[in-house]
Enzyme design. Structure first.
Site: not given
Ligand code: NDP
Length: 237
Positions: A132, A146
């Site tokens: 991030s 975070y």
């Molecule tokens: P979302 O919350 O939209 O999606 C998160 C994804 O991670 C889902 O597919 C979810 O799967 C999966 N996930 C969460 N917890 C688990 C777990 N315990 N085990 C397996 N899978 C898991 O988040 P984003 O797409 O926005 O974020 C993706 C990545 O990008 C993250 O690491 C986030 O920190 C990072 N990020 C996002 C930003 C943003 O503005 N969106 C900015 C900077 C970084 P499921 O729903 O099936 O559990």
């Protein structure tokens, strides 16, 4: 556009958001894609059917099971660790167990998955973490754990790049800024606050993040390792 025909790709946390965009990109480029999910089985199955990829349920917060799953998949050409949770709130009120789980998912899983994959990864393989821009800039309150969990990935890629470089395996972290997903919707209540910090005042799309991931996974990026790439509209500039 890179071609990943015949390449074996694992995306941790691929059911929604940025992870789903990464799954779509690699599948469109011809890779054999496996992705994990945890809480969103319907989204995962729909994406698997759409892209011809394989969805497996695995909690990134359960490191032993995650390692076993990666071992069971055999050699991977590309590992992308995208699974992550936000965990925002007043640090005086957040339960310590919730903070520990955040670090297990956002930080520990990346290390264990990378090491498990590297055991059998062929020479020239690619390991990419989704970190991030908050690793570099944390202009809001309530996100200390975070940002720390993501900042750790910057150090981790530097070390793992040294560990695996002799095999031409690269290890890098992609650091998105605000990106339109369920975690951070482009029309959410904090959008104006976030856009104020940006030079380009809009959320990124998942496809834009996936494009950088595909570049780092491709043949032109073989000399890039131990690096952190902000893709954030200047959020951390
Ligand atoms: P979302 O919350 O939209 O999606 C998160 C994804 O991670 C889902 O597919 C979810 O799967 C999966 N996930 C969460 N917890 C688990 C777990 N315990 N085990 C397996 N899978 C898991 O988040 P984003 O797409 O926005 O974020 C993706 C990545 O990008 C993250 O690491 C986030 O920190 C990072 N990020 C996002 C930003 C943003 O503005 N969106 C900015 C900077 C970084 P499921 O729903 O099936 O559990």
């Amino acid at each position: 556009m890179s071609s990943f025909h015949g390449k074996s790709v694992l995306v941790l946390g691929g059911s929604r958001g940025i992870g789903a965009a990464i799954v779509r990109r690699f599948a469109a480029d011809g890779a054999k894609v496996v992705f994990t999910y945890f809480s969103s089985p319907d989204d995962a199955q729909a994406l698997a059917a759409e892209t011809g990829s394989r969805a497996l349920r695995a909690d990134s917060g359960e490191c032993d099971a995650l390692i076993a799953l990666i071992v069971s998949l055999g050699p991977l050409d590309v590992l992308v660790v995208n699974s992550g949770i936000l965990g925002a709130g007043d640090p005086l009120k957040m339960p310590p167990d919730d903070i520990d789980r955040l670090f297990r998912i956002n930080t520990h899983a990346a290390y264990h998955a990378a090491v498990a994959a590297a055991r059998t990864m062929p020479d020239g393989g690619r390991i990419i973490f989704i970190g991030s821009a908050n690793a570099d800039s944390m202009p809001m309150s309530g996100l200390a754990a975070y940002s720390a969990s993501k900042a750790a990935l910057k150090g981790m890629v530097k070390g793992l790049a040294r560990d695996f470089g002799a095999r031409d395996i690269t290890v890098n972290v992609v650091q998105p800024g605000p990106t339109d997903t369920d975690m951070n919707p482009a029309d959410g209540p904090l959008k104006d606050v976030m856009h104020d910090f940006m030079a380009i005042k809009r959320h990124a799309t998942g496809a834009e993040i996936a494009g950088l991931v595909a570049y780092l996974a491709g043949p032109e990026a073989g000399i890039i390792t131990g690096a952190a790439y902000n893709i954030d509209g200047g959020f951390a500039a």
